[in-house]
Design an enzyme around this catalytic site. Structure first.
Site, PDB file in Angstrom:
ATOM      1  CG  ASN A   9       1.523   0.039  -6.325  1.00 35.01           C
ATOM      2  OD1 ASN A   9       2.081   1.086  -6.063  1.00 35.01           O
ATOM      3  ND2 ASN A   9       0.288  -0.232  -5.944  1.00 35.01           N
ATOM      4  CG  ASP A  70      -1.246 -12.829  -0.757  1.00 37.15           C
ATOM      5  OD1 ASP A  70      -1.762 -11.853  -1.334  1.00 37.15           O
ATOM      6  OD2 ASP A  70      -1.855 -13.900  -0.584  1.00 37.15           O
ATOM      7  CG  PHE A 154      -5.706   1.007   1.425  1.00 37.53           C
ATOM      8  CD1 PHE A 154      -5.688  -0.348   1.161  1.00 37.53           C
ATOM      9  CD2 PHE A 154      -4.542   1.599   1.902  1.00 37.53           C
ATOM     10  CE1 PHE A 154      -4.544  -1.112   1.366  1.00 37.53           C
ATOM     11  CE2 PHE A 154      -3.385   0.843   2.099  1.00 37.53           C
ATOM     12  CZ  PHE A 154      -3.394  -0.513   1.829  1.00 37.53           C
ATOM     13  CG  ASP A 157      -6.726   0.569   6.769  1.00 34.38           C
ATOM     14  OD1 ASP A 157      -6.529  -0.635   7.044  1.00 34.38           O
ATOM     15  OD2 ASP A 157      -5.873   1.291   6.217  1.00 34.38           O
ATOM     16  NE  ARG A 183       2.052  -3.224   2.736  1.00 35.30           N
ATOM     17  CZ  ARG A 183       1.723  -4.243   1.949  1.00 35.30           C
ATOM     18  NH1 ARG A 183       2.666  -5.023   1.480  1.00 35.30           N
ATOM     19  NH2 ARG A 183       0.475  -4.485   1.642  1.00 35.30           N
TER      20      ARG A 183
END
Length: 198
Positions: A9, A70, A154, A157, A183
């Protein structure tokens, strides 16, 4: 310092590059494609930590430091579900709307709506360095609400309410989210450990 992220990604690669560059000068993030590792990585671990380590080990097979992550949502009244199955909770990987609908259905008779987003990052060093892996975890606490609010973000959320901001994560800017996100916290913790070990 070159690090291989266990992902293809481009957005994820750019995000990690930008965040780690704030802490470590001259860092370069490479993707699996950049180092010629192809094929899918089977994430068959039972925890966020196990899955992150599986990915990081594949990335480290390149001969560079490997990083895998993860993440997912844990809801207390559902025993920590959807957990490692967050992205495919309703069956199909990445169907955010179906996942949200199923989660709300499973919470219909539950009073306790406390939940947290979790991100675990594993960092594995090349075999020749003979060093223990680094594993860090970041969390953001909130609760699940019944209505969708906001059109940013996304995944879960829009139904994940964050009390300090009195908003869902879909109602805040990406800068605000990065400052408090699971994150962001995990990457900060990883950067501190990398600085200490080098």
């Amino acid at each position: 310092m070159k690090i291989v992220l266990a992902s293809r990604n481009k957005k994820k690669k750019a995000e990690l590059q930008a965040l780690l560059a704030q802490y470590i000068e001259g860092i370069e993030i490479l993707s699996l494609d950049d180092v010629g590792i192809y094929g899918e990585i089977e994430e068959d671990g039972n925890t966020f930590e196990e899955n992150a380590l599986i990915k990081a080990n594949v990335a480290a097979s390149s001969g560079y430091i490997g990083i895998g992550d993860d993440s997912g949502l844990e809801v207390d009244s559902l025993g920590g579900a959807p957990g490692i199955y967050s992205a495919r909770y309703a069956g199909e990987h990445g169907d955010d709307n179906a996942n949200n609908i199923l989660l709300l259905k499973n919470l219909e008779d539950k009073e306790n709506r406390t939940a947290r987003f979790v991100c675990t990052i594993a960092c594995v060093f090349p075999q020749k360095e003979n060093r223990e892996p680094i594993i860090v975890r970041g969390e953001v606490e909130g609760r699940i609400i019944d209505e969708y609010r906001g059109d940013g973000g996304f995944g879960y959320d829009p139904i994940f309410y964050y009390p300090p901001f009195d908003k869902t994560l879909a109602q805040i800017s990406s800068e605000e989210k990065n400052a408090i996100s699971h994150r962001g916290k995990a990457i900060h913790a990883l950067a501190q450990k990398l600085i200490q070990t080098n």
